[in-house]
Design a protein around this motif. Structure first.
Motif, PDB file in Angstrom:
ATOM      1  N   ARG A   1       2.353   1.708  -3.463  1.00  0.00           N
ATOM      2  CA  ARG A   1       1.370   2.263  -4.400  1.00  0.00           C
ATOM      3  C   ARG A   1       1.125   3.740  -4.135  1.00  0.00           C
ATOM      4  O   ARG A   1       0.993   4.530  -5.080  1.00  0.00           O
ATOM      5  CB  ARG A   1       0.052   1.483  -4.259  1.00  0.00           C
ATOM      6  CG  ARG A   1       0.090   0.087  -4.850  1.00  0.00           C
ATOM      7  CD  ARG A   1      -1.301  -0.486  -5.017  1.00  0.00           C
ATOM      8  NE  ARG A   1      -1.996  -0.588  -3.747  1.00  0.00           N
ATOM      9  CZ  ARG A   1      -1.949  -1.667  -2.961  1.00  0.00           C
ATOM     10  NH1 ARG A   1      -1.208  -2.719  -3.314  1.00  0.00           N
ATOM     11  NH2 ARG A   1      -2.615  -1.697  -1.830  1.00  0.00           N
ATOM     12  N   GLU A   2       1.090   4.132  -2.871  1.00  0.00           N
ATOM     13  CA  GLU A   2       0.878   5.542  -2.553  1.00  0.00           C
ATOM     14  C   GLU A   2       2.055   6.396  -3.032  1.00  0.00           C
ATOM     15  O   GLU A   2       1.870   7.488  -3.575  1.00  0.00           O
ATOM     16  CB  GLU A   2       0.695   5.684  -1.032  1.00  0.00           C
ATOM     17  CG  GLU A   2       0.292   7.060  -0.573  1.00  0.00           C
ATOM     18  CD  GLU A   2      -1.107   7.429  -1.002  1.00  0.00           C
ATOM     19  OE1 GLU A   2      -1.399   8.638  -1.085  1.00  0.00           O
ATOM     20  OE2 GLU A   2      -1.909   6.501  -1.258  1.00  0.00           O
ATOM     21  N   GLU A   3       3.275   5.880  -2.858  1.00  0.00           N
ATOM     22  CA  GLU A   3       4.449   6.637  -3.311  1.00  0.00           C
ATOM     23  C   GLU A   3       4.482   6.747  -4.825  1.00  0.00           C
ATOM     24  O   GLU A   3       4.800   7.806  -5.393  1.00  0.00           O
ATOM     25  CB  GLU A   3       5.709   5.934  -2.795  1.00  0.00           C
ATOM     26  CG  GLU A   3       6.984   6.718  -3.085  1.00  0.00           C
ATOM     27  CD  GLU A   3       8.199   6.029  -2.495  1.00  0.00           C
ATOM     28  OE1 GLU A   3       9.310   6.547  -2.695  1.00  0.00           O
ATOM     29  OE2 GLU A   3       8.029   4.966  -1.844  1.00  0.00           O
ATOM     30  N   ARG A   4       4.128   5.632  -5.509  1.00  0.00           N
ATOM     31  CA  ARG A   4       4.091   5.657  -6.967  1.00  0.00           C
ATOM     32  C   ARG A   4       3.033   6.646  -7.452  1.00  0.00           C
ATOM     33  O   ARG A   4       3.271   7.406  -8.415  1.00  0.00           O
ATOM     34  CB  ARG A   4       3.786   4.255  -7.488  1.00  0.00           C
ATOM     35  CG  ARG A   4       4.010   4.129  -8.994  1.00  0.00           C
ATOM     36  CD  ARG A   4       3.661   2.737  -9.490  1.00  0.00           C
ATOM     37  NE  ARG A   4       4.387   1.710  -8.777  1.00  0.00           N
ATOM     38  CZ  ARG A   4       3.837   0.840  -7.932  1.00  0.00           C
ATOM     39  NH1 ARG A   4       2.527   0.879  -7.725  1.00  0.00           N
ATOM     40  NH2 ARG A   4       4.566  -0.065  -7.309  1.00  0.00           N
ATOM     41  N   ARG A   5       1.910   6.662  -6.793  1.00  0.00           N
ATOM     42  CA  ARG A   5       0.870   7.617  -7.190  1.00  0.00           C
ATOM     43  C   ARG A   5       1.327   9.059  -6.964  1.00  0.00           C
ATOM     44  O   ARG A   5       1.054   9.938  -7.787  1.00  0.00           O
ATOM     45  CB  ARG A   5      -0.387   7.338  -6.369  1.00  0.00           C
ATOM     46  CG  ARG A   5      -1.563   8.243  -6.661  1.00  0.00           C
ATOM     47  CD  ARG A   5      -2.788   7.755  -5.927  1.00  0.00           C
ATOM     48  NE  ARG A   5      -3.891   8.690  -6.033  1.00  0.00           N
ATOM     49  CZ  ARG A   5      -4.101   9.721  -5.231  1.00  0.00           C
ATOM     50  NH1 ARG A   5      -3.248   9.934  -4.238  1.00  0.00           N
ATOM     51  NH2 ARG A   5      -5.119  10.534  -5.403  1.00  0.00           N
ATOM     52  N   HIS A   6       2.064   9.267  -5.872  1.00  0.00           N
ATOM     53  CA  HIS A   6       2.570  10.619  -5.608  1.00  0.00           C
ATOM     54  C   HIS A   6       3.567  11.054  -6.684  1.00  0.00           C
ATOM     55  O   HIS A   6       3.539  12.199  -7.162  1.00  0.00           O
ATOM     56  CB  HIS A   6       3.219  10.654  -4.225  1.00  0.00           C
ATOM     57  CG  HIS A   6       3.783  11.985  -3.851  1.00  0.00           C
ATOM     58  ND1 HIS A   6       2.997  13.103  -3.601  1.00  0.00           N
ATOM     59  CD2 HIS A   6       5.076  12.395  -3.689  1.00  0.00           C
ATOM     60  CE1 HIS A   6       3.756  14.128  -3.308  1.00  0.00           C
ATOM     61  NE2 HIS A   6       5.032  13.729  -3.352  1.00  0.00           N
ATOM     62  N   ARG A   7       4.458  10.105  -7.069  1.00  0.00           N
ATOM     63  CA  ARG A   7       5.427  10.439  -8.131  1.00  0.00           C
ATOM     64  C   ARG A   7       4.713  10.743  -9.442  1.00  0.00           C
ATOM     65  O   ARG A   7       5.085  11.674 -10.181  1.00  0.00           O
ATOM     66  CB  ARG A   7       6.402   9.275  -8.308  1.00  0.00           C
ATOM     67  CG  ARG A   7       7.398   9.134  -7.165  1.00  0.00           C
ATOM     68  CD  ARG A   7       8.593   8.283  -7.605  1.00  0.00           C
ATOM     69  NE  ARG A   7       8.166   6.951  -7.991  1.00  0.00           N
ATOM     70  CZ  ARG A   7       8.128   5.902  -7.180  1.00  0.00           C
ATOM     71  NH1 ARG A   7       8.484   6.049  -5.907  1.00  0.00           N
ATOM     72  NH2 ARG A   7       7.741   4.727  -7.613  1.00  0.00           N
ATOM     73  N   ASP A   8       3.675   9.954  -9.761  1.00  0.00           N
ATOM     74  CA  ASP A   8       2.931  10.218 -11.001  1.00  0.00           C
ATOM     75  C   ASP A   8       2.274  11.594 -10.972  1.00  0.00           C
ATOM     76  O   ASP A   8       2.271  12.317 -11.984  1.00  0.00           O
ATOM     77  CB  ASP A   8       1.874   9.138 -11.196  1.00  0.00           C
ATOM     78  CG  ASP A   8       2.495   7.768 -11.451  1.00  0.00           C
ATOM     79  OD1 ASP A   8       3.691   7.731 -11.828  1.00  0.00           O
ATOM     80  OD2 ASP A   8       1.787   6.752 -11.242  1.00  0.00           O
ATOM     81  N   LEU A   9       1.731  11.952  -9.809  1.00  0.00           N
ATOM     82  CA  LEU A   9       1.115  13.276  -9.711  1.00  0.00           C
ATOM     83  C   LEU A   9       2.149  14.384  -9.870  1.00  0.00           C
ATOM     84  O   LEU A   9       1.901  15.410 -10.532  1.00  0.00           O
ATOM     85  CB  LEU A   9       0.407  13.412  -8.363  1.00  0.00           C
ATOM     86  CG  LEU A   9      -0.870  12.592  -8.173  1.00  0.00           C
ATOM     87  CD1 LEU A   9      -1.395  12.753  -6.752  1.00  0.00           C
ATOM     88  CD2 LEU A   9      -1.935  13.034  -9.169  1.00  0.00           C
ATOM     89  N   SER A  16       0.825  -1.206   0.000  1.00  0.00           N
ATOM     90  CA  SER A  16       0.000   0.000   0.000  1.00  0.00           C
ATOM     91  C   SER A  16       0.859   1.256   0.000  1.00  0.00           C
ATOM     92  O   SER A  16       0.575   2.229  -0.716  1.00  0.00           O
ATOM     93  CB  SER A  16      -0.926  -0.031   1.215  1.00  0.00           C
ATOM     94  OG  SER A  16      -1.678   1.154   1.296  1.00  0.00           O
TER      95      SER A  16
END
Length: 341
Positions: free
Chosen positions: A284-292, A281
């Motif tokens: 996934r949160e870190e990856r989502r932050h990088r994508d943003l 989890s």
């Protein structure tokens, strides 16, 4: 709600428009009076088979007509539903008052106070009707008590529920007259008195052998000396049993150890699964932050490039306007010089 009614001849047509909404105190009192009059009317006609066999709809139709004559514009269904609600609330209040009287507690106690001294919120907490008026309760009590007294009187003297002592004390002459003469003669014949029977005396039996044996003197064994303890010898069966018991105990201990090991293994597996889920989890949160963040950077770059293009376009437009102005100025100068004097 309207209802069209016609008389028996079919000439006069009466249209009734029933009132809706909550019942007023006056309407409730009229309904109680109508039910009281209906009970009295049916009690008077209790001996009439035709009067007893009338369905409930006709009785409530009579109640509706009585209410209409008194100004209560309600239908028979409304009267029936309202009466059921009144009786339900009355029984709750009566039962509570009876329990309070049996406990014998004073009115200063919160739990044993009378219904009429409680506030609405207290009545709701105790699952009691919150808006029962004392006048309505007293009128209902009169109707219920009067109906109970009349029912008891009718049960004692009418043929519907006969009185048991009256039936037992009553002679059976009517039954005798309805029987044939032969049966009447047998019924009226006196019953002969019981003749006592003389039983023969039981024969004399010899005494049982147990009694004879008890009469003989008992020989007591010599007393045992407890000075020295008796040696205990373990038989092979006892040793095997003891060995089996030890084996069972060891097997039980092994089973409990295995169970604890299994529980520990299951707990460790669950903990590892939970840790892996938490790590996944977080990833996934870190990856989502990088994508943003990358998306925001691309948006900023696009805005910067758009601003640069707009700036270059404006600079080119200014240069073109300047060149056009210079060309017009040069053309005007040339035309002035070439003009004849």
């Amino acid at each position: 709600m309207k209802l069209v009614m016609a008389d028996q001849g079919g000439d006069n047509i009466v249209t009734r428009e029933y009132r809706k909404g909550n019942w007023t105190v006056n309407e409730t009192l009229v309904l109680i009076e109508a039910k009281k009059m209906d009970d009295e009317r049916r009690m008077k006609r209790s001996g009439d088979i035709e009067g007893r066999g009338k369905p409930t709809e006709l009785r409530w139709k009579w109640v509706e007509d009585y209410c209409w004559r008194k100004g209560c514009l309600r239908s028979q269904n409304q009267c029936n539903d309202k009466w059921d609600n009144l009786m339900r609330d009355y029984k709750k209040v009566r039962e509570y008052q009876r329990r309070t009287a049996e406990r014998g507690e004073g009115t200063h106690s919160n739990e044993g106070s009378s219904y009429w001294e409680m506030e609405k919120n207290e009545r709701k907490v105790k699952n009691l009707p919150s808006n029962m008026l004392r006048l309505i309760y007293e009128r209902l009590e009169e109707v219920v008590d009067k109906k109970g007294d009349k029912t008891a009187v009718a049960a004692g003297g009418s043929g519907l529920i006969p009185n048991i002592p009256y039936v037992m004390d009553r002679p059976i002459t009517s039954v005798e007259t309805s029987l044939p003469p032969l049966l009447q003669h047998q019924l009226l014949a006196p019953i002969p008195a019981a003749i006592p029977l003389t039983l023969p005396a039981p024969p004399h039996l010899p005494p049982p052998p147990i009694a004879a044996a008890a009469a003989a003197p008992l020989v007591q064994p010599p007393p045992l000396s407890y000075a020295q303890p008796l040696p205990t010898v373990d038989s092979p069966a006892k040793r095997r049993k003891r060995g089996t018991g030890n084996g069972e105990g060891s097997s039980g201990g092994t089973a409990s150890a295995n169970n604890s090991n299994e529980v520990g293994t299951a707990i460790s597996k669950s903990a590892s699964i939970i840790v892996e889920a938490i790590q996944a989890s977080e990833e996934r949160e870190e990856r989502r932050h990088r994508d943003l963040v990358s998306l925001h950077e691309r948006r900023l770059k696009m805005e910067e490039s758009k601003t640069e293009m707009d700036k270059r376009g404006l600079d080119g437009l200014v240069d073109a306007i300047n060149k056009l102005a210079n060309s017009i100025l040069a053309l005007a100068t040339h035309m002035k010089q070439s003009a004849p004097k």
